[in-house]
Design an enzyme around this catalytic site. Structure first.
Site, PDB file in Angstrom:
ATOM      1  N   GLU A 213      -3.919  10.989  15.167  1.00  0.00           N
ATOM      2  CA  GLU A 213      -5.109  10.811  14.273  1.00  0.00           C
ATOM      3  C   GLU A 213      -5.470  12.140  13.538  1.00  0.00           C
ATOM      4  OE1 GLU A 213      -6.893   7.728  12.925  1.00  0.00           O
ATOM      5  OE2 GLU A 213      -6.385   9.159  11.544  1.00  0.00           O
TER       6      GLU A 213
ATOM      7  N   ASP B 291      -4.104  13.121   9.650  1.00  0.00           N
ATOM      8  CA  ASP B 291      -5.102  13.434   8.584  1.00  0.00           C
ATOM      9  C   ASP B 291      -4.835  14.789   7.961  1.00  0.00           C
ATOM     10  OD1 ASP B 291      -6.399  11.020   9.255  1.00  0.00           O
ATOM     11  OD2 ASP B 291      -7.972  11.921  10.442  1.00  0.00           O
TER      12      ASP B 291
ATOM     13  N   SER C  58      -6.849   4.254   8.815  1.00  0.00           N
ATOM     14  CA  SER C  58      -7.008   5.863   8.763  1.00  0.00           C
ATOM     15  C   SER C  58      -5.869   6.489   8.165  1.00  0.00           C
ATOM     16  CB  SER C  58      -7.049   6.169  10.395  1.00  0.00           C
ATOM     17  OG  SER C  58      -6.030   5.666  11.161  1.00  0.00           O
TER      18      SER C  58
ATOM     19  N   ASP D  60      -4.706  -4.690  -9.069  1.00  0.00           N
ATOM     20  CA  ASP D  60      -5.167  -5.707  -8.189  1.00  0.00           C
ATOM     21  C   ASP D  60      -4.249  -6.352  -7.298  1.00  0.00           C
ATOM     22  OD1 ASP D  60      -7.183  -7.563  -7.265  1.00  0.00           O
ATOM     23  OD2 ASP D  60      -7.186  -8.941  -9.060  1.00  0.00           O
ATOM     24  N   VAL D  61      -4.838  -6.695  -5.915  1.00  0.00           N
ATOM     25  CA  VAL D  61      -3.883  -7.021  -4.930  1.00  0.00           C
ATOM     26  C   VAL D  61      -4.637  -8.679  -4.603  1.00  0.00           C
ATOM     27  CG1 VAL D  61      -3.232  -7.019  -2.645  1.00  0.00           C
ATOM     28  CG2 VAL D  61      -3.435  -4.917  -3.699  1.00  0.00           C
TER      29      VAL D  61
ATOM     30  N   GLY E 193      -9.352  -9.940  -8.815  1.00  0.00           N
ATOM     31  CA  GLY E 193     -10.903  -9.090  -8.571  1.00  0.00           C
ATOM     32  C   GLY E 193     -11.229  -8.403  -7.447  1.00  0.00           C
TER      33      GLY E 193
ATOM     34  N   ASP F 184     -12.395  -8.133  -3.818  1.00  0.00           N
ATOM     35  CA  ASP F 184     -12.216  -9.147  -2.522  1.00  0.00           C
ATOM     36  C   ASP F 184     -12.532  -8.285  -1.157  1.00  0.00           C
ATOM     37  OD1 ASP F 184      -9.579  -8.509  -1.196  1.00  0.00           O
ATOM     38  OD2 ASP F 184      -9.051  -8.957  -3.360  1.00  0.00           O
TER      39      ASP F 184
END
Length: 575
Positions: free
Chosen positions: A286, A290, A492, A535-536, A554, A556
């Site tokens: 992680e 990052d 992440s 938008d997805v 829109g 979600d």
């Protein structure tokens, strides 16, 4: 509708009893009805063993701070961009003299002197023997074990404070918070990296299977040129649970994937005794992800890895300590963006503690820091897929919202390269059971809930804040780890990628003489902000033995507003 909570606040009970010392009438402040699922009683504790407790005092005007934070973050408000100073924040957060005096007097009666561990003096800390903690709080502290991890902690099923002090004390921690170990490590799989010559394609075909910096730059329109205002713009990367960011792996990553940035590095800040072990075999997946995404995508923007130790009873203290440390940092060294790829399921925190954490991050937002959190990888099942029951009833889970942007993901780089995009099944999303719908999101939540009718009635809170806000790449992201290249997946990945994007936007704002963005959501949900997203509308986030919510036109609760574009963000901001 409010879903039931395992935690019972003092305002909901009428248990008042005499202090064993006969000095004050005590009232139960918080309690749990039984040992929570996943934990088991692990025996008694020596009365001489010491425990460190935090006492959160009632703040003077936290509602005023929230209102001010929205004002300076709303593009339509005349105060937009006029971020507060730490001193101005303290005026809202600092407890009243009456509160400080009353609580100090109570502690003094027990021979206890507290120390202040927050800039505004609203958080106190005491270290006392278990016997004294039991007497102070009318509690019975014992050892409890988290069954899956084997980690042992000291907790009580209830605690009390003087009835006259309930209005002055928000919570005492750790007491009734049975919090599982922190989540944050993405899934990994080995990958053989094969490099091909660059093509003229807008998004190379290789991006269909591997998302490296070049692909991410092209997908989201990120610039390849370095930022130029490093003195006023820094990315903070939060590191928990002994995740160490490795310098050698970053150098390997840059040599192969960003050769123009060879020599770039990150600085390290330690909180609560945190370290950053450079033994390569101890490198954190992680932590490496990052810093490699922030350093590798936001060229020229300094990155600071903030390593938080595990000095206390659980990981919750670190989430608050990082805030207080940043507030104590001189403004010239303070990050303008903070990305966090770790989190808790909302149900695992008492409401008082979840609110306390949210209020702490409000302070960061008010001083102009863009706070980003990964939304989790368990779909509607929370930060990781877990058993979705509370008191035997199945409910959708979620990570508690902060005054922050919550990040989920579209399915793959291939979907981004060849629209329409599809939501990744792991995308954490849903509705909070603790926090109401903010004004900027009210129409979105209402529209989505209306669109699904009675589906999942009783499994989620229709009056809760919707999560997530934004979606970015979170599958097949290439990183260097322990001297090799790997693919990782999880939200992440999305958080540090968006952190790099916002830092690069801040660089352009600073160059134009404008303030940095700070709290993002009022802008992102504004008409101008919405225009910066793709938008997805397909995909879903299964969990809790359901198909989860579905992406739609829109906003979600799977992909939020969609995926952002760098140039459109600049245009919306007038730079």
């Amino acid at each position: 509708m409010r879903l039931s909570s395992l935690f019972t606040l003092a305002t909901a009970v009428a248990t008042i009893h005499a202090n064993p010392m006969g000095r004050r009438a005590m009232a139960v402040h918080e309690s749990v009805s039984a040992v929570p699922s996943g934990f088991a009683h692990a025996g008694s504790i020596s009365p001489n063993q010491e425990i460190t407790l935090r006492i959160q005092l009632a703040q003077s005007d936290i509602a005023g701070l929230q209102a001010k934070t929205y004002a300076v973050s709303d593009p339509t408000n005349e105060l937009y961009g006029q971020h507060l100073t730490v001193e101005e924040v303290a005026k809202f957060v600092r407890p009243s003299a009456v509160t400080v005096s009353a609580v100090s007097e109570w502690l003094s009666e027990h021979g206890i002197t507290a120390k202040t561990v927050s800039p505004a003096g609203d958080l106190l800390e005491i270290t006392v023997p278990i016997s004294k903690a039991n007497a102070l709080l009318g509690a019975q502290f014992n050892a409890f074990k988290h069954v899956e991890s084997g980690k042992t902690s000291i907790r009580t099923l209830s605690y009390s404070v003087p009835a006259s002090l309930q209005q002055h004390i928000n919570f005492v921690h750790p007491t009734v918070a049975f919090v599982p170990p922190l989540h944050g490590v993405p899934a990994i799989k080995a990958v053989e990296v094969k490099r091909s010559a660059p093509t003229a394609d807008a998004v190379p075909a290789s991006c269909a299977s591997v998302a490296n910096p070049s692909c991410i730059q092209q997908i989201y329109g990120l610039p390849t040129a370095k930022a130029t205002n490093s003195a006023e713009n820094t990315i903070g990367v939060a590191g928990y649970i002994e995740q160490y960011a490795n310098f050698a792996d970053l150098a390997l990553f840059l040599r192969n994937l960003r050769p123009d940035l060879v020599g770039a590095n990150f600085s390290v800040v330690s909180i609560d005794g945190g370290i950053n072990d450079q033994t390569q075999s101890n490198a954190g997946i992680e932590a490496n992800l990052d810093v490699e995404m922030t350093v590798g995508l936001a060229g020229g923007v300094p990155t600071t890895f903030i390593t938080v130790g595990e000095d206390f009873q659980d990981d919750v203290d670190g989430f608050i300590d990082i805030v207080n440390s940043i507030l104590n940092t001189p403004v010239e060294s303070r990050p303008t963006v903070l990305t966090t790829s770790y989190g808790f399921n909302e149900r695992d925190l008492p409401r008082s503690l979840a609110v306390g954490i949210c209020d702490a991050y409000t302070q960061l937002a008010s001083v102009g820091i863009s706070v980003l959190f990964a939304s989790g990888d368990g779909g509607v099942g929370g930060v990781q897929s877990v058993q979705c029951t509370t008191f035997g009833s199945r409910v959708f889970l979620g990570s508690p919202p902060h005054p922050a942007v919550a990040l989920s993901s579209p399915q793959s780089a291939e979907a981004l390269a060849s629209p329409p995009q599809t939501a990744a099944a792991l995308s954490g999303g849903g509705f909070s059971n603790y926090f109401g719908i903010p004004d900027y999101q009210a129409a979105d939540v209402a529209a989505y809930i209306s669109s699904i009718g009675t589906q999942y009635d009783g499994l989620y809170n229709k009056t809760g804040r919707g999560i997530p806000d934004v979606a970015l790449q979170a599958l097949n992201v290439e990183i260097a780890w322990e001297g090799s290249f790997w693919l990782v997946g999880g939200t992440s990945c999305a958080s540090p990628i968006f952190a790099a994007m916002i830092a690069l936007v801040n660089d352009r704002l600073i160059a134009a003489g404008k303030p940095v963005l700070g709290f993002l959501n009022p802008f992102l949900y504004s008409p101008a902000g919405r225009a910066t997203f793709t938008d997805v509308t397909s995909g879903n986030n299964p969990g809790c033995n359901t198909n989860g919510f579905s992406a739609s036109a829109g906003w979600d609760p799977v992909t939020g507003l969609g995926t952002p574009n760098f140039d459109l963000l600049l245009s919306a901001l007038g730079v």
